[in-house]
Scaffold this motif. Sequence first.
Motif, short mmCIF file in Angstrom:
data_model
loop_
_atom_site.label_atom_id
_atom_site.label_comp_id
_atom_site.label_asym_id
_atom_site.label_seq_id
_atom_site.Cartn_x
_atom_site.Cartn_y
_atom_site.Cartn_z
N ILE A 38 14.30 -7.55 38.55
CA ILE A 38 13.56 -7.40 39.82
C ILE A 38 12.76 -6.10 39.80
N LEU A 39 13.41 -5.01 39.43
CA LEU A 39 12.71 -3.71 39.40
C LEU A 39 11.68 -3.67 38.28
N GLY A 40 11.98 -4.30 37.15
CA GLY A 40 11.01 -4.37 36.05
C GLY A 40 9.72 -5.05 36.47
N ARG A 41 9.84 -6.13 37.24
CA ARG A 41 8.64 -6.82 37.74
C ARG A 41 7.85 -5.91 38.68
N ALA A 83 15.91 -0.50 34.02
CA ALA A 83 14.52 -0.86 34.33
C ALA A 83 13.63 0.38 34.31
N LEU A 84 14.10 1.46 34.90
CA LEU A 84 13.29 2.68 34.98
C LEU A 84 13.13 3.35 33.62
N ALA A 85 14.17 3.33 32.82
CA ALA A 85 14.14 4.01 31.51
C ALA A 85 13.11 3.40 30.58
N GLY A 86 12.82 2.12 30.73
CA GLY A 86 11.87 1.46 29.84
C GLY A 86 10.43 1.61 30.25
#
Length: 184
Positions: A98-101, A138-141
Amino acid sequence: MIRIRLTPQPIETIPSFVAVSAFAVEEVPLGGLPGRLDALLDGEASRMIQEGRLSGRWNVQAMIASRGRVASSYVLFAGLGTLQGLTLSALSLRVEKILGRLLRTSARSISLGVIGKGARGAGFPAVAAETVQGAMRALAGHPSDLDLTMCEPDPACYPELVGVAERAAFRRAEERGLSLEVEV
């Protein structure tokens, strides 16, 4: 730099680009945090559910402009699937996706409550840990500077969120700068 801020304030009071709310198929009609945000948005998410444009199914999402009704510019309502299939590992992966999107849409400031409190047989600390772990992956990537504010207004649960976030932050590999701020 990844900046994660923990706050006991309600998510609707946190200025951000998007506030994230998620719910399972069985959580319709909306209650809890999704219901509270829907009420503040004059029932727009509920109308979308009635029209068949939003549901709790996994991968079904709707981003609604807040138009000043909450502090964030937008509210994302995201489906988690069924509670039966919502294990802790599935929860962590779904938060990450969800956060990645959102990050692919250029969102750089996100507010998030602990997602999946109805996860099968899990208590708050385990659910909070999986929400934090999924969010951090998600944030690290992502190459940009990012701000994530995690909200937990329940005074009984907030210290547990702080504890799991601190453990997750200090166990990370040092591949990228991370700032963890805790409101007291």
